[in-house]
Motif scaffolding. Structure first.
Motif, short mmCIF file in Angstrom:
data_model
loop_
_atom_site.label_atom_id
_atom_site.label_comp_id
_atom_site.label_asym_id
_atom_site.label_seq_id
_atom_site.Cartn_x
_atom_site.Cartn_y
_atom_site.Cartn_z
N TYR A 224 0.71 -1.18 -0.16
CA TYR A 224 0.06 0.13 0.03
C TYR A 224 0.73 1.77 -0.26
O TYR A 224 0.86 2.59 -1.03
CB TYR A 224 -1.22 -0.04 1.05
CG TYR A 224 -0.39 -0.14 2.86
CD1 TYR A 224 0.31 1.57 2.98
CD2 TYR A 224 -0.29 -1.74 3.15
CE1 TYR A 224 0.60 0.86 4.68
CE2 TYR A 224 -0.15 -1.34 5.03
CZ TYR A 224 0.15 0.11 5.01
OH TYR A 224 0.96 -0.25 6.30
N GLU A 261 -6.60 -5.77 -2.03
CA GLU A 261 -5.68 -6.26 -0.49
C GLU A 261 -4.80 -4.49 -0.71
O GLU A 261 -4.39 -3.54 0.58
CB GLU A 261 -5.77 -6.95 0.55
CG GLU A 261 -7.25 -7.55 0.41
CD GLU A 261 -7.29 -8.58 -0.96
OE1 GLU A 261 -6.50 -8.26 -1.77
OE2 GLU A 261 -8.28 -9.64 -0.64
N SER A 263 -1.66 -5.22 0.85
CA SER A 263 -1.41 -5.07 2.55
C SER A 263 -0.23 -6.15 3.43
O SER A 263 0.19 -5.57 3.92
CB SER A 263 -2.73 -5.29 3.13
OG SER A 263 -3.45 -6.71 2.80
#
Length: 463
Positions: A224, A261, A263
């Protein structure tokens, strides 16, 4: 786009002008009116805001067909086009409201809609039901998107019922309900020079974002964090939105096609697959870039990457007017299958494996898609059951890939956890094609050299 249309594109200065989209929308409405039969009407809605959680809304983006015909992006609007003796554009939109605007932001308002958006008439949205009923008197054909049937059937049923009740007054109701998608989506498939200018800018900005991702990927950083650099670069270059949810997938995550995601921690020896694009003034860029986090490919990564790049470049080279759309995928499937056999990942005769689509285990999606206002843009891929031929003004992505997850136990472990996709945006021109998304390092040597010289976390070395 007609064959004799001069390919003269507006400058970056022109495409940023406030009325650029409105002028384009006027052209689009004119073209649509030319295709509509006499005594017809069209309905297109912008859409409604959607709740994200409690009283917080998702960021609103107007329906692409609505933007295409208006150059306008507010929620809760409806465009009505009426073709009788003359062609008339009517917009229903939210009225000015000082209290709501204090909390939610400014509205254009009914009074300014006609002079700014260059429509013939404007009404408050709560006047729509009555006003549209009057406009539909003696209309033969009513067009709206059948994909939005649930939105339109209740008001359309009411309009038809009311109009039929006036038959003794000499009022006729529409007798044909027509799918607008068949008309407007074919229009949107062929980009005008003005649209291509916007798509060039969306592509340019998308390239800059991907270069920012390459500069900031590193061992021990999160996916991210790379996404943040990527999307910040989009905004720095003038794109306020992403065209779709960014995919920043390291290692085995890249084997999940729509992994969002973003992540996980990235590892020194992993590849990073970034699939992302900027949206510029309603038009999408779409690039996939795959590169080593640590700046160097392993031998297994290098071999698979080189194979995917070979397939991608071969398909791009084929793009030209008259080429059937499916030939691009056939070329990619042939190259990937033969390459997988050489690497020992597939076993058997090439022709038989291609016929049985054995490659689909490792390359399970198509080679590309139309690109425009939507990242998976509208337009038919087949005409009367036959793959359509590419024509000037179309924009297509070319994006082959290979994905070998860790669960592929019958495959040599050296290939496990490698996911690779390479994607560019390609305009079909009169004489061949133009790659809109130029500027990224693509070969193994180019990528490794670029990473060593530009990645902020790698020590610069002589290439």
């Amino acid at each position: 786009m007609p064959a004799n249309t001069p390919l003269v594109y507006d400058t970056p200065h022109e495409i940023h002008k406030a009325d650029y989209l409105i002028e384009m929308a006027l052209e689009h409405r004119k073209r649509l009116f030319e295709q509509l039969p006499q005594n017809s009407a069209v309905l297109v809605a912008s859409g409604h805001e959607q709740i994200r959680n409690r009283d917080v809304e998702f960021p609103f983006r107007a329906d692409s067909d609505f933007q295409y015909l208006t150059g306008f992006g507010e929620p809760d609007c409806v465009l009505l086009l009426v073709k009788k003796e003359t062609a008339e554009s009517v917009l229903f939109l939210r009225p000015r409201d000082a209290e709501q605007e204090t909390w939610q932001g400014r509205r254009l308002g009914v009074e300014m809609a006609s002079p700014i958006l260059k429509v013939d008439a404007a009404y408050a949205i709560d006047e729509m039901q009555e006003a549209v009923g009057e406009y539909l008197q003696n209309i033969d054909s009513l067009y709206f998107s059948f994909a939005q049937m649930q939105t339109w059937m209740e008001p359309v049923a009411e309009w038809l019922t009311n109009l039929k009740a006036q038959v003794r007054k000499g009022v006729a109701a529409p007798t044909k309900l027509c799918d607008l998608d068949e008309v407007i989506h074919e229009m949107r498939l062929f980009k005008s020079p003005r649209e291509i200018a916007l798509m060039r800018e969306a592509a340019r900005i998308s390239v800059q974002g991907h270069l920012a991702a390459m500069r900031h990927a590193a061992d021990g950083r999160y996916e991210y964090q790379v996404q943040a650099e990527l999307e910040a670069e989009f905004m720095r270059h003038g794109a306020q939105k992403v065209a779709f949810n960014s995919i920043v997938a390291s290692g085995d995550n890249a084997c999940i096609l729509h992994y969002t995601e973003n992540s996980d921690l990235m590892g020194q020896h992993q590849l990073l697959l970034v699939d992302a694009g900027a949206e510029f003034r309603g038009y999408a860029g779409d690039i996939t870039n795959t590169f080593p986090v640590g700046g160097r490919f392993s031998e297994a990564q290098l071999q698979l990457y080189t194979l995917v790049l070979k397939a991608q470049q071969a398909a791009v080279a084929m793009v030209a007017p008259g080429v059937p759309y499916d030939r691009l995928h056939e070329k990619v499937a042939d190259i990937l299958t033969r390459g997988l056999i050489k690497l020992g990942i597939l076993q058997g005769k090439p022709a038989q494996l291609i016929k049985s689509q054995a490659y689909k285990r490792f390359f399970m999606h198509g080679t590309g898609h139309w690109l425009g206002m939507d990242v998976h843009d509208v337009g038919q891929y087949k005409i009367k059951g036959e793959w359509r031929e590419l024509q000037p003004g179309m924009v297509v992505t070319i994006e082959p890939g290979l994905y070998i997850p860790a669960e592929a136990e019958d495959v040599d472990p050296q290939w496990w956890g490698i996911g690779i996709r390479i994607e560019d945006d390609v305009l079909v021109t009169q004489s061949g094609h133009e790659v809109l998304t130029q500027g990224l390092p693509r070969s193994v040597k180019e990528i490794e050299t670029w990473m060593q010289e530009n990645n902020v976390y790698l020590q610069k070395t002589d290439s």
